[in-house]
Design a protein around this motif. Structure first.
Motif, PDB file in Angstrom:
ATOM      1  N   ASN A 129      -1.594  23.355  -8.313  1.00  0.00           N
ATOM      2  CA  ASN A 129      -0.777  22.356  -8.694  1.00  0.00           C
ATOM      3  C   ASN A 129      -0.538  21.646  -7.235  1.00  0.00           C
ATOM      4  O   ASN A 129      -0.068  22.398  -6.491  1.00  0.00           O
ATOM      5  N   LEU A 130      -0.492  20.227  -7.162  1.00  0.00           N
ATOM      6  CA  LEU A 130      -0.311  19.669  -6.007  1.00  0.00           C
ATOM      7  C   LEU A 130       1.234  19.222  -6.022  1.00  0.00           C
ATOM      8  O   LEU A 130       1.601  18.663  -6.980  1.00  0.00           O
ATOM      9  N   ASP A 131       1.683  19.154  -4.644  1.00  0.00           N
ATOM     10  CA  ASP A 131       2.749  18.395  -4.640  1.00  0.00           C
ATOM     11  C   ASP A 131       2.750  17.267  -3.517  1.00  0.00           C
ATOM     12  O   ASP A 131       1.922  17.562  -2.350  1.00  0.00           O
ATOM     13  N   ILE A 132       3.595  16.249  -3.594  1.00  0.00           N
ATOM     14  CA  ILE A 132       3.570  15.109  -2.422  1.00  0.00           C
ATOM     15  C   ILE A 132       4.571  15.655  -1.436  1.00  0.00           C
ATOM     16  O   ILE A 132       5.567  16.153  -1.733  1.00  0.00           O
ATOM     17  N   ASP A 133       3.825  15.853  -0.241  1.00  0.00           N
ATOM     18  CA  ASP A 133       4.406  16.299   0.790  1.00  0.00           C
ATOM     19  C   ASP A 133       4.802  15.346   1.618  1.00  0.00           C
ATOM     20  O   ASP A 133       5.997  15.409   2.352  1.00  0.00           O
ATOM     21  N   SER A 134       4.211  14.026   1.739  1.00  0.00           N
ATOM     22  CA  SER A 134       4.523  12.777   2.298  1.00  0.00           C
ATOM     23  C   SER A 134       4.213  11.480   1.852  1.00  0.00           C
ATOM     24  O   SER A 134       3.284  11.629   0.999  1.00  0.00           O
TER      25      SER A 134
ATOM     26  N   GLU B  76       2.164  12.917  -8.501  1.00  0.00           N
ATOM     27  CA  GLU B  76       2.807  14.242  -8.237  1.00  0.00           C
ATOM     28  C   GLU B  76       2.456  15.310  -9.210  1.00  0.00           C
ATOM     29  O   GLU B  76       2.370  16.587  -8.811  1.00  0.00           O
ATOM     30  N   SER B  77       1.730  14.863 -10.150  1.00  0.00           N
ATOM     31  CA  SER B  77       1.444  15.786 -11.319  1.00  0.00           C
ATOM     32  C   SER B  77       0.174  16.179 -11.165  1.00  0.00           C
ATOM     33  O   SER B  77      -0.749  16.623 -12.070  1.00  0.00           O
TER      34      SER B  77
ATOM     35  N   ASN C 240      -3.817  18.493   2.544  1.00  0.00           N
ATOM     36  CA  ASN C 240      -4.142  17.143   2.878  1.00  0.00           C
ATOM     37  C   ASN C 240      -4.986  16.294   1.830  1.00  0.00           C
ATOM     38  O   ASN C 240      -5.764  15.326   2.390  1.00  0.00           O
ATOM     39  N   TYR C 241      -4.621  16.507   0.602  1.00  0.00           N
ATOM     40  CA  TYR C 241      -5.336  15.347  -0.515  1.00  0.00           C
ATOM     41  C   TYR C 241      -4.627  14.402  -0.389  1.00  0.00           C
ATOM     42  O   TYR C 241      -3.522  14.405  -0.318  1.00  0.00           O
ATOM     43  N   LYS C 242      -5.455  13.196  -0.424  1.00  0.00           N
ATOM     44  CA  LYS C 242      -4.640  11.918  -0.349  1.00  0.00           C
ATOM     45  C   LYS C 242      -4.840  10.943  -1.294  1.00  0.00           C
ATOM     46  O   LYS C 242      -6.166  10.939  -1.889  1.00  0.00           O
ATOM     47  N   ILE C 243      -3.797  10.384  -1.713  1.00  0.00           N
ATOM     48  CA  ILE C 243      -4.071   9.004  -2.669  1.00  0.00           C
ATOM     49  C   ILE C 243      -3.579   7.848  -1.897  1.00  0.00           C
ATOM     50  O   ILE C 243      -2.451   7.963  -1.676  1.00  0.00           O
ATOM     51  N   ILE C 244      -4.286   6.826  -1.841  1.00  0.00           N
ATOM     52  CA  ILE C 244      -4.044   5.590  -1.185  1.00  0.00           C
ATOM     53  C   ILE C 244      -4.222   4.591  -2.187  1.00  0.00           C
ATOM     54  O   ILE C 244      -5.391   4.125  -2.941  1.00  0.00           O
TER      55      ILE C 244
ATOM     56  N   ILE D 198       0.897  -1.199  -0.081  1.00  0.00           N
ATOM     57  CA  ILE D 198      -0.004  -0.038   0.108  1.00  0.00           C
ATOM     58  C   ILE D 198       0.947   1.236   0.141  1.00  0.00           C
ATOM     59  O   ILE D 198       1.688   1.100   0.665  1.00  0.00           O
ATOM     60  N   GLN D 199       0.525   2.210  -0.971  1.00  0.00           N
ATOM     61  CA  GLN D 199       1.088   3.527  -0.896  1.00  0.00           C
ATOM     62  C   GLN D 199       0.128   4.717  -0.589  1.00  0.00           C
ATOM     63  O   GLN D 199      -1.029   4.734  -1.057  1.00  0.00           O
ATOM     64  N   VAL D 200       0.683   5.458   0.205  1.00  0.00           N
ATOM     65  CA  VAL D 200      -0.055   6.668   0.802  1.00  0.00           C
ATOM     66  C   VAL D 200       0.524   7.834   0.615  1.00  0.00           C
ATOM     67  O   VAL D 200       1.681   8.157   1.103  1.00  0.00           O
ATOM     68  N   TYR D 201      -0.274   8.692  -0.272  1.00  0.00           N
ATOM     69  CA  TYR D 201       0.534   9.989  -0.614  1.00  0.00           C
ATOM     70  C   TYR D 201      -0.503  11.103  -0.180  1.00  0.00           C
ATOM     71  O   TYR D 201      -1.615  11.061  -0.427  1.00  0.00           O
ATOM     72  N   ASN D 202       0.395  12.133   0.444  1.00  0.00           N
ATOM     73  CA  ASN D 202      -0.431  13.221   1.053  1.00  0.00           C
ATOM     74  C   ASN D 202       0.259  14.287   0.083  1.00  0.00           C
ATOM     75  O   ASN D 202       1.211  14.667   0.206  1.00  0.00           O
ATOM     76  N   LEU D 203      -0.679  15.104  -0.349  1.00  0.00           N
ATOM     77  CA  LEU D 203      -0.449  16.221  -1.134  1.00  0.00           C
ATOM     78  C   LEU D 203      -1.127  17.573  -0.759  1.00  0.00           C
ATOM     79  O   LEU D 203      -2.136  17.610  -0.225  1.00  0.00           O
ATOM     80  N   ASN D 204      -0.284  18.532  -0.931  1.00  0.00           N
ATOM     81  CA  ASN D 204      -0.702  20.145  -0.779  1.00  0.00           C
ATOM     82  C   ASN D 204      -0.502  20.938  -2.040  1.00  0.00           C
ATOM     83  O   ASN D 204       0.540  20.558  -2.682  1.00  0.00           O
ATOM     84  N   GLY D 205      -1.083  21.971  -2.136  1.00  0.00           N
ATOM     85  CA  GLY D 205      -0.757  22.938  -3.004  1.00  0.00           C
ATOM     86  C   GLY D 205      -1.331  24.483  -2.536  1.00  0.00           C
ATOM     87  O   GLY D 205      -1.938  24.535  -1.829  1.00  0.00           O
TER      88      GLY D 205
END
Length: 173
Positions: free
Chosen positions: A161-166, A140-141, A51-55, A35-42
């Motif tokens: 544009n969102l960037d992966i913060d964690s 990341e895009s 705190n937009y998430k992609i799991i 499982i990959q969890v990406y937390n994005l902010n922009g």
């Protein structure tokens, strides 16, 4: 001569067996990679996305649960009667594709834009075509385009544009 042919045939069979083992091990590893969890902010000019998430799991993907934050004077949009946000990611063919859309409008009063955008909601589903070929660079895009009208009915739009913060990766191994 027969010994050389048998030796070469044996070498070919053994090398094919080794390459097949390595190939199928990598395929299996990719499809069961945990499982990959990406937390994005922009940050945009008028809107921030927090705190937009992609799991991503081996069988499903979830997107959302972020917050859209308006940086302007809230009185300018308190009587807004329309908003829409559209979330896009780069596909494997390097073209943006929409992964989520939310839209609301009202004729008799405001759509309560600020309280409704406090949570972008989320969508969970099976993988779509070529979804398994996406990687961290595709996520990341991610962009979010927010379209809304103000109290006077003027339409505005901004793309953030969102960037992966964690990132968290949980492997099955």
């Amino acid at each position: 001569m027969k010994k050389i042919v048998l030796l070469l045939t044996g070498i070919i069979i053994i090398s094919n067996a080794i390459w097949s083992y390595v190939y199928f091990k990598e395929i299996n590893k990719a499809s069961n990679s945990g499982i990959q969890v990406y937390n994005l902010n922009g940050t945009g000019e008028i809107w921030d996305v927090i705190n937009y998430k992609i799991i991503v799991s081996p069988t499903k993907i979830q997107r959302g649960n972020g917050r859209l934050v308006y940086k302007g004077d809230s009185k300018n949009i308190e009587n807004s009667t329309y908003y829409k946000y559209e979330i896009k990611e780069i596909n494997i063919d390097d073209k943006y594709g929409t992964v989520f859309v939310n839209e609301a409008s009202s004729k008799g009063g405001p759509v309560s834009i600020l309280s409704n955008l406090n949570d972008t909601g989320s969508i969970i589903g099976e993988f779509s075509y070529d979804e398994l070929k996406k990687d961290k660079q595709n996520y990341e895009s991610t962009t979010i385009t927010i379209t809304w009208n103000d109290n006077e009915g003027r339409l505005h739009s901004e793309t953030v544009n969102l960037d992966i913060d964690s990132e968290i990766v949980l492997n099955d191994e």
